[in-house]
Design a protein around this motif. Structure first.
Motif, short mmCIF file in Angstrom:
data_model
loop_
_atom_site.label_atom_id
_atom_site.label_comp_id
_atom_site.label_asym_id
_atom_site.label_seq_id
_atom_site.Cartn_x
_atom_site.Cartn_y
_atom_site.Cartn_z
N ASN A 76 0.83 -1.20 0.00
CA ASN A 76 0.00 0.00 0.00
C ASN A 76 0.87 1.26 0.00
OD1 ASN A 76 -1.35 2.20 1.88
ND2 ASN A 76 -3.00 1.09 0.88
N GLU A 77 0.42 2.30 -0.68
CA GLU A 77 1.20 3.53 -0.78
C GLU A 77 1.56 4.11 0.58
OE1 GLU A 77 0.78 8.10 -2.57
OE2 GLU A 77 -0.67 6.55 -3.13
N ASP A 78 0.60 4.12 1.49
CA ASP A 78 0.86 4.66 2.83
C ASP A 78 1.91 3.83 3.56
OD1 ASP A 78 -0.86 6.81 2.66
OD2 ASP A 78 -2.58 5.69 3.42
N MET A 80 4.31 2.03 2.15
CA MET A 80 5.60 2.29 1.52
C MET A 80 6.19 3.63 1.97
SD MET A 80 6.62 -0.21 -0.41
CE MET A 80 6.00 -1.28 0.89
N CYS A 81 5.35 4.64 2.05
CA CYS A 81 5.82 5.95 2.53
C CYS A 81 6.32 5.83 3.96
CB CYS A 81 4.70 6.98 2.46
SG CYS A 81 4.30 7.55 0.79
N ARG A 187 0.70 8.04 9.01
CA ARG A 187 0.57 7.30 7.76
C ARG A 187 -0.65 6.38 7.76
NH1 ARG A 187 2.43 10.40 4.36
NH2 ARG A 187 1.62 8.79 2.97
#
Length: 455
Positions: A76-78, A80-81, A187
């Protein structure tokens, strides 16, 4: 064809497996007298067992189908961030410490504390140091030995001073832009660091002010003497911490902030001969390595969270919790309890936030709770839980550094800041004017941003 809304308590079993294994191992080892009992069984291994249980429960769907769901959550993008921020924060903390930033910050602060305000000064120094470094454990480790010397020279109450160290460390860890708890909380809820900081700060500030007043009254030394033996400091070596804090507060992207922090700490360290260019690279890698456990834990937890959501676990939880909640205010109180109880079970506030994050987000969306407030609740109440459990790592470190002179049960009643933080947090739910003050602008749930910032 309309998909049927899934709702099943079975999907929550993997998280329960993790908590039971992680907490159970800690309790068993504690009963056998093992030091740091709750930190002996690796959290990543416990989470991996939980992952296996998730695949086993839904084996009829097939391994590849389940892995596809799991990978969607882990990637998920969150998530990964969050992982990239963890790595950069670890690198900054390690490089800044290697060039002498922690020692200079502690010694600088101690040098300017009036002898009559020693206990208050220790609380504030601990708070600043934890905010700058993003670690309560590092703060306790750096400050407690100095605080012990202050106690002996000034005739201070040891439990009160140790509580000041611990409470200040929790204050700073809770507010820090580079703390893993802050990163995880923001996040998982999809909010900016600066927005969560503002909301959190306006709840923590009055609690900190009242704590300072109490420490002035009950923490005064029996004899007012100057502090001797303070180590040297270099104001230049404090700059990276101040720079990171200031840039984050004014809204610079967290990735840029941490890269600037790493580079500034590295340049200062090389200039003063604390390490070479090659060693600078080595310290960055060491910082990355220090985040491996939380890195892998976050990946696995993200995958399990997606499976839990896919198979109806979050829907079931929201339905059941919703039956006990009467509205937004009681839902916020419920989130406080969820965060605190999970931390008590895991004895790790970062782990607790990672576990609770997806569930908290679902509850917040259901009851229209501002995600900035949800992120603050998760961070605050896991810190509160961590600061009130005698088997927490911070307490165990204090006990070791004090060589048995004080026990966690002596310190806990003096952790006034944590009790006050809980009170002011709950007041922010029920006092409209205070709630409005803590939240700048109204949240647009459709666009996931503050309404006047919606595009």
């Amino acid at each position: 064809m309309i998909n049927e809304r899934k709702s099943s308590p079975l999907a929550l079993v993997p998280f329960a497996v993790f908590i039971v294994i992680y907490m159970g191992a800690g309790i068993i080892l504690q009963s056998k007298g093992v030091e740091m009992a709750f930190y002996q069984f690796p959290s990543v291994v416990a989470m991996m067992i939980a992952v296996i249980s998730a695949f086993a429960i839904y084996n009829k769907a097939g391994i590849m189908e389940n892995f596809s769901i799991f990978a969607k959550g882990a990637g998920n993008e969150d998530v990964m961030c969050m992982l990239m921020i963890f790595l950069l924060a670890g690198a900054f903390s390690t490089v800044a410490k290697a060039m002498g930033g922690v020692d200079s910050t502690v010694n600088l602060c101690i040098s300017f504390v009036p002898a009559s305000l020693l206990t208050v000064g220790i609380f504030l120094i601990s708070g600043f140091l934890a905010t700058a470094t993003g670690t309560s454990m590092g703060t306790v480790g750096a400050l407690v030995p100095i605080a012990l010397g202050v106690v002996d020279k000034a005739g201070l109450s040891l439990p009160v001073v140790m509580a000041a160290c611990l409470s200040g460390a929790m204050l700073g860890d809770n507010l820090s832009m580079i703390s893993d708890t802050t990163i995880a909380a923001t996040r998982t809820q999809g909010v900016e660091l600066k927005d969560k900081f503002r909301t959190n700060f306006l709840i923590a500030l009055p609690a900190a002010i009242v704590t300072c007043v109490l420490l002035m009254i009950f923490g005064r030394p029996e004899t007012v003497t100057a502090i001797e033996g303070i180590g040297s400091y270099n104001i230049i070596k404090v700059i990276p911490y101040i720079l990171v804090l200031a840039l984050a507060i004014i809204g610079i992207n967290v990735f840029e902030v941490l890269i600037i922090g790493i580079l500034s700490a590295g340049i200062i360290g090389i200039f003063y001969g604390d390490f070479s260019g090659l060693e600078f690279a080595g310290h960055i890698w060491t910082g990355f390595q220090g985040m491996i456990e939380v890195f892998i834990l976050s990946l696995l937890a993200g995958g399990i969270a997606e499976m839990t959501k896919h198979y109806g676990g979050l829907n079931w939880l929201c339905d059941k919790i919703g039956a006990t909640f009467k509205g937004k205010k009681s839902a916020q109180v419920g989130l406080c309890a969820l965060a605190a109880v999970t931390d008590v079970a895991t004895a790790n506030n970062t782990v607790a936030i990672i576990v609770d994050g997806p569930m908290a987000k679902e509850i917040a969306e259901e009851y229209k709770i501002d995600p900035r407030k949800t992120a603050s609740i998760l961070d605050m109440f896991t810190c509160i839980g961590q600061g009130l459990i005698p088997y927490g790592a911070q307490f165990l470190l204090i006990a070791a550094l004090c060589e048995g002179r004080v026990s966690p049960m002596d310190i806990i009643p003096c952790n006034w800041y944590l009790f006050l933080l809980a009170i002011f947090a709950i007041l922010s739910f029920f006092v409209p004017a205070y709630e409005k003050l803590t939240l700048k602008g109204e949240w647009d749930f459709e666009n996931n941003c503050v309404k006047n910032e919606a595009k």
